[in-house]
Design a protein around this motif. Structure first.
Motif, PDB file in Angstrom:
ATOM      1  N   ARG A   1       2.385  -0.731 -11.403  1.00  0.00           N
ATOM      2  CA  ARG A   1       2.835   0.664 -11.381  1.00  0.00           C
ATOM      3  C   ARG A   1       3.422   1.068 -12.730  1.00  0.00           C
ATOM      4  O   ARG A   1       3.164   2.170 -13.215  1.00  0.00           O
TER       5      ARG A   1
ATOM      6  N   ASP B   1      -2.721   3.116 -10.338  1.00  0.00           N
ATOM      7  CA  ASP B   1      -2.405   3.777  -9.071  1.00  0.00           C
ATOM      8  C   ASP B   1      -2.333   2.761  -7.933  1.00  0.00           C
ATOM      9  O   ASP B   1      -2.848   1.653  -8.031  1.00  0.00           O
ATOM     10  N   ASP B   2      -1.660   3.157  -6.859  1.00  0.00           N
ATOM     11  CA  ASP B   2      -1.401   2.248  -5.739  1.00  0.00           C
ATOM     12  C   ASP B   2      -2.674   1.709  -5.099  1.00  0.00           C
ATOM     13  O   ASP B   2      -2.744   0.533  -4.733  1.00  0.00           O
ATOM     14  N   GLU B   3      -3.675   2.553  -4.941  1.00  0.00           N
ATOM     15  CA  GLU B   3      -4.928   2.119  -4.308  1.00  0.00           C
ATOM     16  C   GLU B   3      -5.614   1.029  -5.143  1.00  0.00           C
ATOM     17  O   GLU B   3      -6.057   0.012  -4.609  1.00  0.00           O
TER      18      GLU B   3
ATOM     19  N   VAL C   1       2.957  -5.687  -7.932  1.00  0.00           N
ATOM     20  CA  VAL C   1       2.788  -4.259  -7.646  1.00  0.00           C
ATOM     21  C   VAL C   1       3.668  -3.430  -8.575  1.00  0.00           C
ATOM     22  O   VAL C   1       3.223  -2.433  -9.155  1.00  0.00           O
TER      23      VAL C   1
ATOM     24  N   GLU D   1      -3.585  -2.213  -4.894  1.00  0.00           N
ATOM     25  CA  GLU D   1      -3.792  -2.896  -3.614  1.00  0.00           C
ATOM     26  C   GLU D   1      -5.134  -3.625  -3.577  1.00  0.00           C
ATOM     27  O   GLU D   1      -5.230  -4.731  -3.051  1.00  0.00           O
TER      28      GLU D   1
END
Length: 137
Positions: free
Chosen positions: A63, A68-70, A59, A73
């Protein structure tokens, strides 16, 4: 050239003083024709790096690369608890050979540290190190 994220390409172009409106236009076009795809980048990145790193480290790397985080994930859905345990176990087994003559406490500290730096969850680190040291004895 290795695949790059939209953010990485934007950063490179900005470093070369490309006007921001041109950067946006070029990157939009690249996405439109499929030359830039952060989702595909993240999927490939996770597939290629998950054997030696835990979810947390992956992660953080995504980043840093501007994913992006979505999207990160979604790409990390393939990294489950069992796959992290297997990867950690493989790393510990390789490291056990090089620490064979040391005391158990020293070996534990070194193995804990190695796995923690690579982003493995604490419960996986503790269980795998202790199980592998017990199996070896």
């Amino acid at each position: 050239m290795a695949p790059r994220t939209r953010a990485q390409l934007a950063e490179k172009m900005a470093a070369r003083d490309v006007p921001e409106d041109v950067v946006v236009e070029v990157l939009d076009r690249f996405e439109e024709v499929g030359l830039v795809d952060d989702r595909a980048f993240a999927d490939g990145f996770v597939r290629s790096r998950s054997a030696g790193r835990g979810r947390r480290a992956l992660v953080q790397e995504l980043r840093r690369k501007g994913v992006d985080d979505e999207t990160a994930e979604q790409a990390l859905e393939v990294v489950d608890h069992d796959s992290q345990t297997d990867a950690a176990r493989d790393l510990v087994r390789r490291k056990l050979r090089s620490t064979a003559g040391l005391e158990r406490a020293v070996r534990e500290r070194r193995l804990f540290g190695m796995l923690a730096r690579r982003g493995f969850p604490t419960d996986v680190v503790l269980r795998v190190v202790r199980e592998e040291l017990d199996d070896e004895a």
